[in-house]
Design a protein around this motif. Sequence first.
Motif, PDB file in Angstrom:
ATOM      1  N   TRP A 135       0.829  -1.206   0.000  1.00 39.63           N
ATOM      2  CA  TRP A 135       0.000   0.000   0.000  1.00 39.63           C
ATOM      3  C   TRP A 135       0.868   1.263   0.000  1.00 39.63           C
ATOM      4  O   TRP A 135       0.644   2.185  -0.773  1.00 39.63           O
ATOM      5  N   VAL A 160      -8.471  15.834  -0.609  1.00 45.05           N
ATOM      6  CA  VAL A 160      -8.015  14.735   0.236  1.00 45.05           C
ATOM      7  C   VAL A 160      -7.576  15.258   1.600  1.00 45.05           C
ATOM      8  O   VAL A 160      -7.949  14.720   2.649  1.00 45.05           O
ATOM      9  N   LEU A 164      -9.240  14.458   5.296  1.00 41.63           N
ATOM     10  CA  LEU A 164      -8.487  13.925   6.431  1.00 41.63           C
ATOM     11  C   LEU A 164      -8.675  14.807   7.659  1.00 41.63           C
ATOM     12  O   LEU A 164      -8.819  14.312   8.783  1.00 41.63           O
ATOM     13  N   PHE A 210       0.390  10.347   3.096  1.00 41.10           N
ATOM     14  CA  PHE A 210      -0.998   9.890   3.044  1.00 41.10           C
ATOM     15  C   PHE A 210      -1.097   8.410   3.403  1.00 41.10           C
ATOM     16  O   PHE A 210      -1.980   8.004   4.184  1.00 41.10           O
ATOM     17  N   ALA A 214      -3.115   6.794   6.645  1.00 47.16           N
ATOM     18  CA  ALA A 214      -4.140   5.769   6.478  1.00 47.16           C
ATOM     19  C   ALA A 214      -3.872   4.580   7.383  1.00 47.16           C
ATOM     20  O   ALA A 214      -4.776   4.092   8.087  1.00 47.16           O
ATOM     21  N   ARG A 217      -4.662   5.312  10.990  1.00 48.80           N
ATOM     22  CA  ARG A 217      -6.045   5.609  11.345  1.00 48.80           C
ATOM     23  C   ARG A 217      -6.992   4.424  11.186  1.00 48.80           C
ATOM     24  O   ARG A 217      -8.107   4.456  11.708  1.00 48.80           O
ATOM     25  N   GLU A 223     -12.866  -0.025   7.552  1.00 49.13           N
ATOM     26  CA  GLU A 223     -12.254   1.263   7.228  1.00 49.13           C
ATOM     27  C   GLU A 223     -11.149   1.149   6.195  1.00 49.13           C
ATOM     28  O   GLU A 223     -10.701   2.160   5.654  1.00 49.13           O
ATOM     29  N   TYR A 227      -9.532   4.684   2.454  1.00 48.33           N
ATOM     30  CA  TYR A 227      -8.348   5.429   2.033  1.00 48.33           C
ATOM     31  C   TYR A 227      -7.989   5.200   0.560  1.00 48.33           C
ATOM     32  O   TYR A 227      -7.617   6.159  -0.128  1.00 48.33           O
ATOM     33  N   LEU A 230     -10.346   7.523  -1.119  1.00 47.82           N
ATOM     34  CA  LEU A 230      -9.964   8.935  -1.063  1.00 47.82           C
ATOM     35  C   LEU A 230      -9.032   9.319  -2.208  1.00 47.82           C
ATOM     36  O   LEU A 230      -9.111  10.439  -2.721  1.00 47.82           O
ATOM     37  N   ALA A 289     -16.059   9.098   0.863  1.00 51.79           N
ATOM     38  CA  ALA A 289     -15.270   8.528   1.948  1.00 51.79           C
ATOM     39  C   ALA A 289     -15.752   9.040   3.300  1.00 51.79           C
ATOM     40  O   ALA A 289     -15.825   8.276   4.279  1.00 51.79           O
TER      41      ALA A 289
END
Length: 331
Positions: A135, A160, A164, A210, A214, A217, A223, A227, A230, A289
């Motif tokens: 990722w 974005v 956030l 970013f 992600a 969080r 969830e 991301y 997003l 999102a």
Amino acid sequence: MSAIWIFLCFALATSVCWLAKRAGVLDHPNHRSSHSRPTPRGGGLGILAALGLGLVPALQAGLDIRPAAMAALGFGLLGLADDLLALGTWLKFGVVIVLGSLLVWLTGPVAAISAGEALAVPLPVWLGFGGSVLWVFVAANAVNFMDGSDGLIVAIFVPVGLALGLTGEGAGGYAGYALAAGLAGFAIFNVPRAFLFLGDVGSLAIGGVFAAIALQRIETPGEVWLYPLLILPVLADVLLTLVGKIRNGIGFLSPHRTHAYQLLSRMGWPHWRVALAYFIASSLCAVMAMLGAALGGVVPFAMFAGAVVVATLLHAGIRRQAIRSGLDLKA
């Protein structure tokens, strides 16, 4: 984050971008470029400055800023080295994997994914860790690949950053507002016509930060879809373009001009129009999102899946129109 602090991030980014422009480190165009004249780069230093300033109140509030700070520092230094020394592709990829592994070790890997509360699938540690590193790798490089048109990264990542900030109280929320403010400061030099480019110091750092936010969080299996949603305009363009390259027999690392944003530009769209299209798409993804985060359950997965279908159809339509316009999709 207070409005005054956000303004300070904007002002700092603007000042650093002005200094970067004055430094005169030039990006020289080649046959794949969307520009025809040498242009200063290094505007990403302004973004990093804004992120650093934005994390100060998060630190004062006792929040864990380590993932965002490590990503900004690590990917920023990697990008700066590439801007100044032109590092090889494989060396950059290797460093990105190392940085991604360090970030996943710090945040912890994704432990499970879910399409709904009753459909959670736990992941083996090796798969969760490897997938989380992948990722980071994809996010950082995807933003880097998309940084090729005036205002494009600004158009995508201001929504974005705001999303956030609006959806999180942790360090990621502070970083999101700082990112949006920093990009607004950079936009003065990049929109509607670029007098300064981000450089890899900016694009790699934005993607890396970013991705780190992600990972930090994600608290529930559902969830995990929020991301990628997003930044879907970035991921869809890069990954679907890669599929198109493979179909056309173009090597994975071979130079090309076949991203959707590049095809639109080659068909005569001005840079501002391309940026506006991506801004609309990014804003819609941000709203989806935020709704997914608020509603939970199966909604995040449903939002992501629906957006993927739409993005795939749009990308295919752009490629078909490019073929009808006589563009070479192997160039």
